[in-house]
Design a protein around this motif. Structure first.
Motif, PDB file in Angstrom:
ATOM      1  N   CYS A  85       0.857  -1.190  -0.194  1.00  0.00           N
ATOM      2  CA  CYS A  85       0.015   0.132  -0.010  1.00  0.00           C
ATOM      3  C   CYS A  85       0.856   1.292   0.032  1.00  0.00           C
ATOM      4  O   CYS A  85       0.477   2.263  -0.603  1.00  0.00           O
ATOM      5  N   GLY A  86       1.993   1.373   0.627  1.00  0.00           N
ATOM      6  CA  GLY A  86       2.957   2.334   0.860  1.00  0.00           C
ATOM      7  C   GLY A  86       2.727   3.439   1.653  1.00  0.00           C
ATOM      8  O   GLY A  86       3.222   4.505   1.780  1.00  0.00           O
ATOM      9  N   ILE A  87       1.535   3.227   2.628  1.00  0.00           N
ATOM     10  CA  ILE A  87       1.060   4.272   3.454  1.00  0.00           C
ATOM     11  C   ILE A  87       0.847   3.495   4.825  1.00  0.00           C
ATOM     12  O   ILE A  87       0.004   3.989   5.854  1.00  0.00           O
ATOM     13  N   GLY A  88       1.363   2.461   5.195  1.00  0.00           N
ATOM     14  CA  GLY A  88       1.338   1.927   6.403  1.00  0.00           C
ATOM     15  C   GLY A  88      -0.022   1.149   6.888  1.00  0.00           C
ATOM     16  O   GLY A  88      -0.446   1.089   8.044  1.00  0.00           O
ATOM     17  N   LYS A  89      -0.770   0.866   6.077  1.00  0.00           N
ATOM     18  CA  LYS A  89      -2.334   0.373   6.333  1.00  0.00           C
ATOM     19  C   LYS A  89      -2.247  -1.169   6.216  1.00  0.00           C
ATOM     20  O   LYS A  89      -2.892  -1.984   6.816  1.00  0.00           O
ATOM     21  N   CYS A  90      -1.566  -1.968   5.086  1.00  0.00           N
ATOM     22  CA  CYS A  90      -1.805  -3.265   4.911  1.00  0.00           C
ATOM     23  C   CYS A  90      -0.795  -4.268   5.778  1.00  0.00           C
ATOM     24  O   CYS A  90      -1.099  -5.469   5.954  1.00  0.00           O
ATOM     25  N   GLY A  91       0.012  -3.660   6.267  1.00  0.00           N
ATOM     26  CA  GLY A  91       0.902  -4.453   7.280  1.00  0.00           C
ATOM     27  C   GLY A  91       2.098  -5.290   6.564  1.00  0.00           C
ATOM     28  O   GLY A  91       2.435  -6.302   7.492  1.00  0.00           O
ATOM     29  N   ARG A  92       2.246  -5.272   5.282  1.00  0.00           N
ATOM     30  CA  ARG A  92       3.188  -6.283   4.877  1.00  0.00           C
ATOM     31  C   ARG A  92       4.535  -5.878   5.025  1.00  0.00           C
ATOM     32  O   ARG A  92       5.517  -6.947   4.925  1.00  0.00           O
ATOM     33  N   CYS A  93       4.947  -4.653   5.390  1.00  0.00           N
ATOM     34  CA  CYS A  93       6.309  -4.348   5.492  1.00  0.00           C
ATOM     35  C   CYS A  93       6.711  -3.766   6.973  1.00  0.00           C
ATOM     36  O   CYS A  93       7.644  -3.116   7.031  1.00  0.00           O
ATOM     37  N   ASN A  94       5.870  -4.782   7.832  1.00  0.00           N
ATOM     38  CA  ASN A  94       6.277  -4.205   9.199  1.00  0.00           C
ATOM     39  C   ASN A  94       7.599  -4.755   9.617  1.00  0.00           C
ATOM     40  O   ASN A  94       8.311  -5.753   9.324  1.00  0.00           O
ATOM     41  N   LEU A  95       8.219  -3.773  10.526  1.00  0.00           N
ATOM     42  CA  LEU A  95       9.455  -4.140  11.073  1.00  0.00           C
ATOM     43  C   LEU A  95       9.349  -3.913  12.619  1.00  0.00           C
ATOM     44  O   LEU A  95       9.325  -2.676  13.160  1.00  0.00           O
ATOM     45  N   GLY A  96       8.914  -4.942  13.357  1.00  0.00           N
ATOM     46  CA  GLY A  96       8.617  -4.768  14.662  1.00  0.00           C
ATOM     47  C   GLY A  96       7.356  -3.944  14.551  1.00  0.00           C
ATOM     48  O   GLY A  96       6.303  -4.507  13.905  1.00  0.00           O
ATOM     49  N   GLU A  97       7.480  -2.871  15.414  1.00  0.00           N
ATOM     50  CA  GLU A  97       6.276  -1.872  15.672  1.00  0.00           C
ATOM     51  C   GLU A  97       6.099  -0.915  14.347  1.00  0.00           C
ATOM     52  O   GLU A  97       5.399  -0.165  14.329  1.00  0.00           O
ATOM     53  N   LYS A  98       7.299  -0.788  13.527  1.00  0.00           N
ATOM     54  CA  LYS A  98       7.488   0.169  12.574  1.00  0.00           C
ATOM     55  C   LYS A  98       6.907  -0.628  11.090  1.00  0.00           C
ATOM     56  O   LYS A  98       6.882  -1.615  11.176  1.00  0.00           O
TER      57      LYS A  98
END
Length: 279
Positions: free
Chosen positions: A244-257
């Motif tokens: 998504c590129g906007i922090g909504k889909c959760g695919r690129c999480n790094l811990g809580e980031k």
């Protein structure tokens, strides 16, 4: 009051496509909508965007140009999947979509007056080219610039046509290395960490900026620590399976980031405990 839809790509057209390295092409895009031109009027080094190949989908790429050098957007695209292979079939004049700019950026104002060590591995050098251009275009604002540029083989080194410009810049040095040479290569052979130990830049009043495969970032960090650099002196930009590129889909999480929303640029202290998950 109208708001910008972050999921809407702006229409653009290819005005240039050229080979950058084996399997990698540089795409030059002109945005044709006023809204897109306004959105990308002042993007920053380190930000990224999604480029659409109509009928195939979109994929994220670090922006490898700067607005100071003109309105044309540039992206280095490695043909690795369906979208990127489709992009590689396009030619000048073809339409594309561009969604962004997204993410944070390198703190170029914050690091003014400091010596800068840039470490790029393969196509990971693409998001670092705007850093180099920004420093070269504002040379008096920064200290000594050391560029360490690496690839698996000579044909995978990117932006080779700019090396003379980089070398000729004041107070700037460029060091190249490849994991394995070929019959024409006369330069250094070895890992970028070995080159880093040979060059041994001083940590005094310095900051490092690294992009490359996660395993490279990991071992570059260890080598920099051996040379006396602290995590507070190290910047890195990360890539991930962003959707998504906007922090909504959760695919690129790094811990809580989320790399797309909280990054992709991080101080090493922010990600030191999570980087192993990428290895």
């Amino acid at each position: 009051m109208a708001t910008t839809n972050p999921m809407r790509p702006y229409l653009g057209r290819l005005i240039g496509v050229r080979d950058l390295a084996t399997g990698i092409k540089l795409f030059q895009i002109e945005l044709t909508e006023p809204e897109g031109q306004a959105a990308f009027a002042d993007y920053k080094p380190g930000q990224f965007a999604f480029v659409s190949a109509f009928g195939a989908g979109e994929a994220p790429f670090g922006i490898t140009s700067t607005p100071a050098r003109g309105p044309t957007l540039e992206f280095a695209v490695n043909a690795l999947g369906h979208v990127t292979h489709t992009l590689h079939t396009l030619e000048a004049g073809d339409p594309v979509g561009v969604r962004g700019p997204l993410g944070n950026w390198f703190p170029m104002d914050e690091i003014k007056g400091r010596n800068v060590v840039v470490l790029g591995g393969g196509i990971g050098g693409a998001p670092l080219r705007p850093v180099i251009h920004t420093i070269l275009d504002n040379r008096e604002d920064y200290g000594h610039l050391t560029i360490l540029w690496a690839a698996r083989s000579p044909d995978l080194l990117v932006f080779t046509d700019e090396y003379d410009e980089w070398r000729a810049a004041p107070d700037t040095e460029l060091h190249l290395t490849v994991d394995r040479g070929d019959e024409t290569w006369t330069g250094n052979v070895g890992l970028i960490t070995q080159l880093l130990e040979q060059v041994a830049p001083s940590p005094e009043n310095a900051v490092t900026i690294t992009c490359g495969p996660p395993i490279m970032i990991h071992f570059v960090t260890l080598t920099l620590k051996k040379l006396g650099f602290t995590l507070d002196q190290m910047l890195t930009t990360l890539e991930a399976r962003m959707h998504c590129g906007i922090g909504k889909c959760g695919r690129c999480n790094l811990g809580e980031k989320f790399i797309c929303a909280d990054g992709p640029v991080f101080w090493q202290r922010e990600v030191a405990g999570f980087l192993e998950s990428f290895l």
